[in-house]
Design a protein around this motif. Structure first.
Motif, PDB file in Angstrom:
ATOM      1  N   PHE B  21       0.811  -1.208   0.000  1.00 10.73           N
ATOM      2  CA  PHE B  21       0.000   0.000   0.000  1.00 10.73           C
ATOM      3  C   PHE B  21       0.843   1.257   0.000  1.00 10.73           C
ATOM      4  O   PHE B  21       0.382   2.285  -0.494  1.00 10.73           O
ATOM      5  CB  PHE B  21      -0.993  -0.038   1.150  1.00 10.73           C
ATOM      6  CG  PHE B  21      -2.100  -0.972   0.855  1.00 10.73           C
ATOM      7  CD1 PHE B  21      -3.056  -0.630  -0.074  1.00 10.73           C
ATOM      8  CD2 PHE B  21      -2.168  -2.211   1.433  1.00 10.73           C
ATOM      9  CE1 PHE B  21      -4.065  -1.491  -0.389  1.00 10.73           C
ATOM     10  CE2 PHE B  21      -3.179  -3.079   1.122  1.00 10.73           C
ATOM     11  CZ  PHE B  21      -4.127  -2.717   0.211  1.00 10.73           C
ATOM     12  N   CYS B  22       2.083   1.197   0.488  1.00  9.88           N
ATOM     13  CA  CYS B  22       2.997   2.326   0.263  1.00  9.88           C
ATOM     14  C   CYS B  22       3.230   2.505  -1.226  1.00  9.88           C
ATOM     15  O   CYS B  22       3.251   3.630  -1.736  1.00  9.88           O
ATOM     16  CB  CYS B  22       4.324   2.089   0.972  1.00  9.88           C
ATOM     17  SG  CYS B  22       4.389   2.715   2.627  1.00  9.88           S
ATOM     18  N   GLY B  23       3.397   1.391  -1.955  1.00  7.75           N
ATOM     19  CA  GLY B  23       3.618   1.492  -3.395  1.00  7.75           C
ATOM     20  C   GLY B  23       2.419   2.054  -4.115  1.00  7.75           C
ATOM     21  O   GLY B  23       2.558   2.907  -4.995  1.00  7.75           O
ATOM     22  N   ILE B  24       1.204   1.616  -3.734  1.00  3.60           N
ATOM     23  CA  ILE B  24       0.008   2.122  -4.412  1.00  3.60           C
ATOM     24  C   ILE B  24      -0.185   3.608  -4.099  1.00  3.60           C
ATOM     25  O   ILE B  24      -0.504   4.406  -4.981  1.00  3.60           O
ATOM     26  CB  ILE B  24      -1.218   1.292  -4.014  1.00  3.60           C
ATOM     27  CG1 ILE B  24      -1.077  -0.132  -4.541  1.00  3.60           C
ATOM     28  CG2 ILE B  24      -2.484   1.881  -4.598  1.00  3.60           C
ATOM     29  CD1 ILE B  24      -2.191  -1.035  -4.125  1.00  3.60           C
ATOM     30  N   ALA B  25       0.045   3.979  -2.838  1.00  4.37           N
ATOM     31  CA  ALA B  25      -0.060   5.397  -2.474  1.00  4.37           C
ATOM     32  C   ALA B  25       0.972   6.228  -3.217  1.00  4.37           C
ATOM     33  O   ALA B  25       0.684   7.354  -3.636  1.00  4.37           O
ATOM     34  CB  ALA B  25       0.102   5.558  -0.972  1.00  4.37           C
ATOM     35  N   GLY B  26       2.177   5.669  -3.417  1.00  4.28           N
ATOM     36  CA  GLY B  26       3.189   6.395  -4.176  1.00  4.28           C
ATOM     37  C   GLY B  26       2.818   6.539  -5.636  1.00  4.28           C
ATOM     38  O   GLY B  26       3.068   7.576  -6.246  1.00  4.28           O
ATOM     39  N   SER B  39       7.985   3.467  -6.646  1.00  3.93           N
ATOM     40  CA  SER B  39       6.821   2.850  -5.997  1.00  3.93           C
ATOM     41  C   SER B  39       6.546   1.451  -6.554  1.00  3.93           C
ATOM     42  O   SER B  39       6.162   0.542  -5.801  1.00  3.93           O
ATOM     43  CB  SER B  39       5.603   3.744  -6.191  1.00  3.93           C
ATOM     44  OG  SER B  39       5.880   5.032  -5.746  1.00  3.93           O
ATOM     45  N   LEU B  42       8.707  -0.960  -4.844  1.00  2.77           N
ATOM     46  CA  LEU B  42       8.190  -1.302  -3.510  1.00  2.77           C
ATOM     47  C   LEU B  42       7.109  -2.366  -3.600  1.00  2.77           C
ATOM     48  O   LEU B  42       7.073  -3.306  -2.791  1.00  2.77           O
ATOM     49  CB  LEU B  42       7.638  -0.055  -2.828  1.00  2.77           C
ATOM     50  CG  LEU B  42       8.645   0.908  -2.247  1.00  2.77           C
ATOM     51  CD1 LEU B  42       7.929   2.063  -1.599  1.00  2.77           C
ATOM     52  CD2 LEU B  42       9.499   0.208  -1.233  1.00  2.77           C
TER      53      LEU B  42
END
Lengths: 170, 107
Positions: B21-26, B39, B42
């Motif tokens: 979810f860090c990658g999707i948010a990025g 991202s 990640l």
């Protein structure tokens, strides 16, 4: 708390902090540094999962190749961090809230679902076993990976040649 | 709950879903193409960590998760090489890599 658990928590902190830095850092160079920190943390987690071979591969491939490739691209393009303003469109804010909601739901499901694994089972897949798997059962994916890498290299060279030819267009 | 902290599958799965979810948010938050590529890396690392944790705790008698994680690493290397060459061509053509302003290939 033993010293192994402290190092484990340090690896988790490096992974999470690096991921947050990679996403929310203002400069792209800081984001790349956060990515490298997260990759080192994941390599530490691989060591705790009894996979030292995969930890070495993680450091060699991700930290040694992909991060350096991103660093080369940043150096070629220049770190132009011009006027970075986060969420300007309300649609982006709504989608970010949707992502956060889905992540909270998945986290709650993880908490509620107890995964029935056996943590004390012996897990010692060595590099020899891995080579066995790749040459016995996964021969076709192995060869397809090499074909994919060759196609990627040829594609990158062809893109650079065609961009050199069409430089005078615009 | 086992005795040692690192012999628990939930922590690894939580770190994997955090990376995802860090990658999707990025991918949503970043404007430049290189930030979106970071991202993506990640997300792929989260997938690899998930596979290894499941392989370690659910079926520890074979090494298929390890093999699939190595395949993911190869795919990530090829993907980042192609994506960075395309980004460099875009930067030569448009003089910037802001993903919202690249509209010539959009329609």
């Amino acid at each position: 708390m033993s010293i192994g658990e402290s190092i484990f928590l340090l690896a988790i902190a490096a992974t999470m902090g690096g991921a947050l830095t990679a996403v929310f850092a203002r400069s792209i160079v800081h984001a790349m540094m956060g990515l490298i920190t997260a990759l080192f943390g994941i390599a530490g987690l691989y060591v705790y999962l009894n996979n030292t071979f995969l930890a070495m591969m993680q450091i060699l491939i991700y930290v040694g190749a992909i991060s350096i490739l991103i660093a080369f691209a940043i150096m070629l393009l220049g770190p132009d961090s011009k006027k970075y303003t986060g969420f300007s469109v309300p649609g982006k804010l709504i989608s970010a809230l949707a992502v956060a909601a889905v992540s909270v739901v998945m986290f709650v499901r993880f908490i509620l679902t107890n995964l029935k694994g056996d943590p004390h089972a012996v897990y010692a897949v060595t590099a020899k076993d891995l080579g066995r798997i790749f040459t016995d059962r996964l021969v076709l994916p192995f060869e397809l990976i090499s074909l994919l890498l060759v196609v990627a290299i040829i594609g990158a060279v062809m893109l650079s040649i065609s961009s050199r030819n069409s430089r005078g267009d615009k | 709950m086992s005795a040692l902290l690192y012999q628990n599958a939930d922590i690894y799965l939580f770190v994997a879903v955090f990376l995802l979810f860090c990658g999707i948010a990025g991918l949503i938050y970043r404007r430049t193409l290189i930030g979106m590529l970071v991202s993506m890396e990640l997300i792929m690392n989260g997938a690899g960590l998930n596979l290894i944790a499941i392989n370690r705790f659910i079926s520890p008698d074979n090494g298929y998760g390890l093999a699939f994680t190595l395949i993911i690493m190869g795919i990530a290397a090829a993907e980042s090489a192609i994506a960075l060459s395309i980004i460099i061509i875009i930067a030569k053509r448009y003089r910037h890599i802001e993903s919202g302003d690249i509209k010539e290939l959009k329609y």
